[in-house]
Each structure stands twice: as C-alpha cells, then as structure tokens.
Design a protein around this motif. Structure first.
Motif, PDB file in Angstrom:
ATOM      1  N   PRO A   8     -32.686 -70.567  22.777  1.00  0.00           N
ATOM      2  CA  PRO A   8     -32.425 -69.205  23.241  1.00  0.00           C
ATOM      3  C   PRO A   8     -33.166 -68.115  22.463  1.00  0.00           C
ATOM      4  CG  PRO A   8     -30.543 -70.034  22.035  1.00  0.00           C
ATOM      5  CD  PRO A   8     -31.508 -71.179  22.164  1.00  0.00           C
ATOM      6  N   GLY A   9     -33.687 -68.427  21.309  1.00  0.00           N
ATOM      7  CA  GLY A   9     -34.439 -67.437  20.559  1.00  0.00           C
ATOM      8  C   GLY A   9     -33.700 -66.896  19.360  1.00  0.00           C
ATOM      9  N   MET A  10     -34.305 -65.859  18.779  1.00  0.00           N
ATOM     10  CA  MET A  10     -33.773 -65.282  17.544  1.00  0.00           C
ATOM     11  C   MET A  10     -34.072 -63.795  17.496  1.00  0.00           C
ATOM     12  SD  MET A  10     -36.726 -66.736  14.993  1.00  0.00           S
ATOM     13  CE  MET A  10     -37.528 -67.908  16.091  1.00  0.00           C
ATOM     14  N   ALA A  11     -33.256 -63.099  16.718  1.00  0.00           N
ATOM     15  CA  ALA A  11     -33.546 -61.710  16.362  1.00  0.00           C
ATOM     16  C   ALA A  11     -34.056 -61.769  14.931  1.00  0.00           C
ATOM     17  CB  ALA A  11     -32.299 -60.855  16.463  1.00  0.00           C
ATOM     18  N   VAL A  21     -37.283 -62.430  19.400  1.00  0.00           N
ATOM     19  CA  VAL A  21     -38.256 -63.481  19.709  1.00  0.00           C
ATOM     20  C   VAL A  21     -37.529 -64.472  20.607  1.00  0.00           C
ATOM     21  CG1 VAL A  21     -39.760 -65.265  18.738  1.00  0.00           C
ATOM     22  CG2 VAL A  21     -39.392 -63.127  17.480  1.00  0.00           C
ATOM     23  N   ASP A  22     -37.628 -64.259  21.925  1.00  0.00           N
ATOM     24  CA  ASP A  22     -36.871 -65.100  22.851  1.00  0.00           C
ATOM     25  C   ASP A  22     -37.712 -65.636  24.007  1.00  0.00           C
ATOM     26  OD1 ASP A  22     -37.200 -62.724  24.212  1.00  0.00           O
ATOM     27  OD2 ASP A  22     -35.106 -62.512  24.780  1.00  0.00           O
ATOM     28  N   THR A  23     -39.013 -65.415  23.950  1.00  0.00           N
ATOM     29  CA  THR A  23     -39.903 -65.933  24.979  1.00  0.00           C
ATOM     30  C   THR A  23     -40.707 -67.083  24.389  1.00  0.00           C
ATOM     31  OG1 THR A  23     -40.082 -63.746  25.973  1.00  0.00           O
ATOM     32  CG2 THR A  23     -41.760 -65.361  26.591  1.00  0.00           C
ATOM     33  N   LEU A  40     -29.693 -66.145  15.108  1.00  0.00           N
ATOM     34  CA  LEU A  40     -29.900 -66.922  16.331  1.00  0.00           C
ATOM     35  C   LEU A  40     -29.228 -66.226  17.502  1.00  0.00           C
ATOM     36  CD1 LEU A  40     -29.364 -70.571  15.039  1.00  0.00           C
ATOM     37  CD2 LEU A  40     -31.498 -69.267  15.234  1.00  0.00           C
ATOM     38  N   LEU A  41     -29.830 -66.341  18.675  1.00  0.00           N
ATOM     39  CA  LEU A  41     -29.313 -65.646  19.858  1.00  0.00           C
ATOM     40  C   LEU A  41     -28.397 -66.507  20.717  1.00  0.00           C
ATOM     41  CD1 LEU A  41     -32.513 -63.718  21.013  1.00  0.00           C
ATOM     42  CD2 LEU A  41     -30.592 -62.869  19.661  1.00  0.00           C
TER      43      LEU A  41
END
Length: 127
Positions: A8-11, A21-23, A40-41
């Motif tokens: 799922p990505g991260m902040a 950063v989620d793409t 973590l998202l």
C-alpha cells in the motif's frame, strides 16, 4: 532513492517534509543524510533502494518495461534487477528479484516482461 515495489505504500518524511510514496515503480530520490521517518499506509510493503556514498559514486536508475539495448560505458558498472515479471538478458532468463552485474564495456539485449531496474553506477574522480 526508494521505489515502491508492492504493497500500500508509505508516508516518508524527509527533513520534516512528508511525501506519500504509494505508486509502484515511481522512484523517489532524497539525500541519505537527511532526517527521515516513515509511516506505512496500511500494511507490509516491498521497496527497492539505491544508495551511493556522496562524492564517491553516482547512480542513475531507469525502469525498463520494453525491450531495449543496455549499454555499459567504460567508466560505469550496470546492475539489473528484475522487479516484477520476468526478463531475459542476452537470452538468459531472469525471474523476480534476480540480478545481473555488468562491468565490461558492451551493449546487452534486455527484454523485460514486467519491470526491470537498470542502475548505472559511476565512480567520482578521486582527489
């Protein structure tokens, strides 16, 4: 430089500035000596990092999705990492997370069926 591979990505907070950063497969570059924090998202993730020592080496990252020649200049070393799917390098198969280090000046035939990271490392002149 960090690239989301799966999940799922991260902040990512770099020197107090947050970037999501989620793409997958969109590199995000930042200085390694910056104050960083990460949230973590939504669960586990896999990321790919490229780090060099400032003043000693540089790295250029290209994410290859189509067949292309991969030149290895005389002043460089090229690292290939198959991040998704498969690829062939000069007819040799690569599967996910396989890597190949190319050091001799030459041009190689890369045929990805997915995404392959092509990282060109160059050393900085010594003082």
């Amino acid at each position: 430089m960090i690239t989301l591979d799966e999940g799922p990505g991260m902040a990512l907070s770099v020197d107090g500035v947050e970037t999501v950063v989620d793409t997958p497969f969109r590199p995000f570059a930042f200085p390694g000596d910056a104050a960083t924090d990460c949230r973590l998202l939504g669960g586990p993730l896999v990321d790919f990092n490229v780090m060099t020592r400032r003043g000693h080496a540089t790295a250029d990252l290209v994410l290859a999705e189509r067949p292309a020649p991969v030149p290895v200049p005389a002043d460089a070393t090229v690292l290939l990492v198959c991040l998704s799917g498969t690829a062939t390098l000069d007819g040799t198969p690569l599967t996910r997370y396989d890597a190949a280090l190319l050091t001799a000046p030459a041009t190689h035939d890369l045929r990805p069926d997915g995404i392959t990271a092509v990282i060109t490392f160059r050393g900085a002149p010594q003082a």
